[in-house]
Every structure is written in C-alpha cells, then in structure tokens.
Motif scaffolding. Structure first.
Motif, PDB file in Angstrom:
ATOM      1  N   GLY A   1       0.806  -1.211   0.000  1.00 39.15           N
ATOM      2  CA  GLY A   1       0.000   0.000   0.000  1.00 39.15           C
ATOM      3  C   GLY A   1       0.840   1.263   0.000  1.00 39.15           C
ATOM      4  N   SER A   2       0.386   2.271   0.721  1.00 42.20           N
ATOM      5  CA  SER A   2       0.991   3.607   0.680  1.00 42.20           C
ATOM      6  C   SER A   2       2.433   3.633   1.187  1.00 42.20           C
ATOM      7  CB  SER A   2       0.159   4.576   1.529  1.00 42.20           C
ATOM      8  OG  SER A   2      -1.138   4.713   1.002  1.00 42.20           O
TER       9      SER A   2
ATOM     10  N   THR B   1       2.824   4.542  -5.409  1.00 43.06           N
ATOM     11  CA  THR B   1       1.921   4.468  -4.267  1.00 43.06           C
ATOM     12  C   THR B   1       1.649   5.865  -3.704  1.00 43.06           C
ATOM     13  OG1 THR B   1       3.667   4.267  -2.608  1.00 43.06           O
ATOM     14  CG2 THR B   1       2.933   2.234  -3.673  1.00 43.06           C
TER      15      THR B   1
ATOM     16  N   GLY C   1      -1.808   1.658 -11.294  1.00 44.20           N
ATOM     17  CA  GLY C   1      -1.167   0.465 -10.764  1.00 44.20           C
ATOM     18  C   GLY C   1      -1.813  -0.818 -11.258  1.00 44.20           C
TER      19      GLY C   1
ATOM     20  N   TYR D   1      -3.808   0.074   0.609  1.00 49.72           N
ATOM     21  CA  TYR D   1      -4.161   0.671  -0.686  1.00 49.72           C
ATOM     22  C   TYR D   1      -3.894  -0.304  -1.836  1.00 49.72           C
ATOM     23  CZ  TYR D   1      -4.660   4.274  -4.310  1.00 49.72           C
ATOM     24  OH  TYR D   1      -5.073   5.001  -5.398  1.00 49.72           O
ATOM     25  N   GLY D   2      -3.010  -1.268  -1.610  1.00 47.78           N
ATOM     26  CA  GLY D   2      -2.783  -2.291  -2.621  1.00 47.78           C
ATOM     27  C   GLY D   2      -4.035  -3.079  -2.935  1.00 47.78           C
TER      28      GLY D   2
END
Length: 347
Positions: free
Chosen positions: A154-155, A197, A214, A240-241
């Motif tokens: 994620g981020s 990211t 992404g 966030y992924g």
C-alpha cells in the motif's frame, strides 16, 4: 427518505476523509509512473539484430515472449547488455534475462537508495528508477515453483522503503520474505512494488487514480508470468494495494485474491469484482483502517469493507495480528492461513 439520509451520511463521511478527521492524514500528491520502460526510445531505434524489436508501448507479454523465444543465446545477451532497463522491466521477457538485466542496471546506478538491491544473489524482477523508484524481487525459485504468490503493498512504498528495517512487515520485501519462509520449497513469492503508491494518507490515498495506473501494471505482470509458463498466482493485497487489486481483479488471472487491512476494493461485493478467483479478507481488531469510512461517493473512498460478512469474501483469521502491518508477522494465525492459501491447501 432513507436513501437521502444514507447519501447525506456518505457525503459527510467522505468529507472527513479529505479533512483528515477519520484516520486520514495529509500527504503529498503523486504523479503515477506509466507507460513503457525507461530506454524505450533507444530500444525502438536499435537495428543491430537485423530485425524489428517488439515495441514496449503496445506489444503484449505473449508477443514479447514469442520474440525472445526466437532469439539465440548470444542475441539475448546482446539485448541485455545494450538495453538493461528495457529487458529488465518488459513483461514477457524470460525471468532469467530480467534478473541479469536488472543486476546490470543496478550496478550502473549511483543512487544510494538502490545500493542494497545491487547485492549479489538478489533476484530483482523489475527495477525502474523513474520517480520514487519501483522494484520487484523474487524469493524462491520462480522457474520451478509449483505455487506462486505476489505481494502488492500500500501507501509509502517505493525503492527507498522496499525493504526498510523499520516496520518490516509493512514492506513488500518483509511480507514476501515472511510468506516464503512459511511456505518454503515448491513455492516462490514476488514482492511487487511496481506502481506509484500514495505518500501519506491524503487525497491520493482516498481516491483511485494511482490505483487505476497500478492496476494496469499489475495486470501486465501477471500476464507476463503466464507468458513465461509460470503458474497462475495467488495475489496478496495490503491496504491501498487492495484498491489496486480490486480494479485489476477482472484481468489478473489469479487463483486467489487475499486482501488485508483494506480500505475497500471499489466494489460493492465479491460479485462486483468480476473475477473467478477466490476472494479472502483479513482485518484485526487493532487495525486503524477501521477508523476510515468504508464509503464511495464523488470519487472519494473505496467502498464496502471486504472483511464485512456482506461483502462475501472468505474470512482469514487475524485475531492475533497487531495493527495495520502485523498480518505477516511470524507466528500469527494470519500468516499460517496465508501460507495455506498460497500452497493451495485451503479450499
């Protein structure tokens, strides 16, 4: 009247996302790195082999794979040496050539952020120095693996934080290394930091722009694995992924999607992902992601919580995980469950 009330509530919650009063903090806006690999212009102009090279702008991974399958060993090595950044980042290129090309590119780099990645023995599947830097690394023998997993972070992840010592299990390398250690022989894990990211938990993290970009890159990665004759992967998506994975789900060709600490997948439920993959979700009681409104309105927020029963995902036990980045910590029920999913044991 009920729908009107729900809409007002959603708008109010979305406003808190921007205002930072529900767990979101400020963050700087990022521009996604998109398009073909660095060095593409020189690659397209190269006629040294007496044939047209596949155009990285539009060649599919399958087309790239067929092209390299027709080359001699000497021709392949020539392209690795002349265009390491293209060969190392072009999905569909045989993975052994990508390792070799990225090793050359990393040794030629003078950026201290990449020094640890250049250590001999690391299997770097992708290395793109543009922007904050993007990296993918393989743990295990990907060529002979019966089971392949991909970890999508994620981020705040980039080349400089790919395998940081602080908060290890919040990094793609740390998560992948831990999963590989729990599975071992017969499995391989790809730590994939192959997209731009969000930085912090500001507007980028609350919207889907970076995730859209992404998702394109993640889909090409899995298509490249298939073109290289590798098994369909299990894809693990953190924070966030999981937004990236939700958008990409339709085209991933994964056997399983596993989301953890998810702010939402931009879908109302599993059916809305339009995937044949089994979908799993994990969330521990101490994860701050619970403080973020699981709404989606006016482009803000990412929708329903995949860990809620109504979403329809299979639940992964995570009661003994701690915080937002504790899911891959050794000894946890969540890591054991992840390993079983990665090895195809859980049905």
């Amino acid at each position: 009247m009920g729908r009107f009330t729900r809409t007002l509530t959603a708008v109010a919650l979305a406003a808190t996302v921007v205002a930072g009063t529900a767990g979101w903090a400020s963050g700087s806006t990022q521009r996604a790195v998109t398009g073909p690999p660095p060095g593409t212009a020189a690659w397209r102009a190269d006629t040294a082999l007496g044939r047209t090279l596949p155009d990285p702008r539009d060649a599919t991974p399958a087309q790239v794979s067929r092209f390299f399958g027709e080359l001699s060993g000497m021709e392949r090595q020539e392209l690795v040496e002349r265009h390491p950044l293209v060969v190392g980042n072009l999905d569909g290129v045989p993975l052994e050539l990508r390792y070799r090309a990225n090793s050359l590119a990393l040794r030629a780099s003078h950026d201290p952020r990449y020094a640890s990645l250049a250590v001999p023995g690391r299997q770097i599947l992708a290395f793109d120095p543009r922007g904050r830097g993007q990296v993918a690394e393989v743990f295990g023998d990907l060529r002979t693996a019966r089971h392949v997993s991909v970890v999508v972070p994620g981020s705040d992840i980039d080349a400089g934080t790919f395998d940081r010592r602080r908060d290890v299990y919040g990094t793609p390398a740390g998560m992948a290394r831990s999963l590989y250690g729990e599975t071992g022989a017969g499995s391989a894990v790809i730590a994939w930091a192959g997209y731009t990211t969000p930085v912090g938990l500001g507007l980028d993290a609350a919207t889907g722009g970076l995730a859209q970009a992404g998702a394109v890159r993640l889909t090409r990665l899995t298509a490249g694995l298939a073109a290289d004759g590798l098994p369909a992967p299990v894809v693990f998506c953190h924070s966030y992924g999981s937004v990236v994975c939700g958008i990409a789900a339709r085209g991933l060709g994964a056997t399983d999607l596993v989301v953890l600490g998810s702010p939402g997948m931009r879908a109302d439920d599993v059916a809305g992902l339009h995937t044949r993959a089994r979908v799993w979700a994990a969330k521990d009681d101490t994860d701050w992601i619970d403080d973020v409104p699981h709404v989606r309105v006016a482009g803000l927020g990412h929708g329903n919580d995949p860990a809620d029963e109504g979403f329809g995902a299979r639940r992964v036990p995570a009661e003994d995980a701690t915080g937002h980045t504790g899911y891959f910590a050794p000894g946890t029920d969540s890591l054991r469950a992840f390993a079983a999913i990665a090895e195809g044991v859980t049905r």
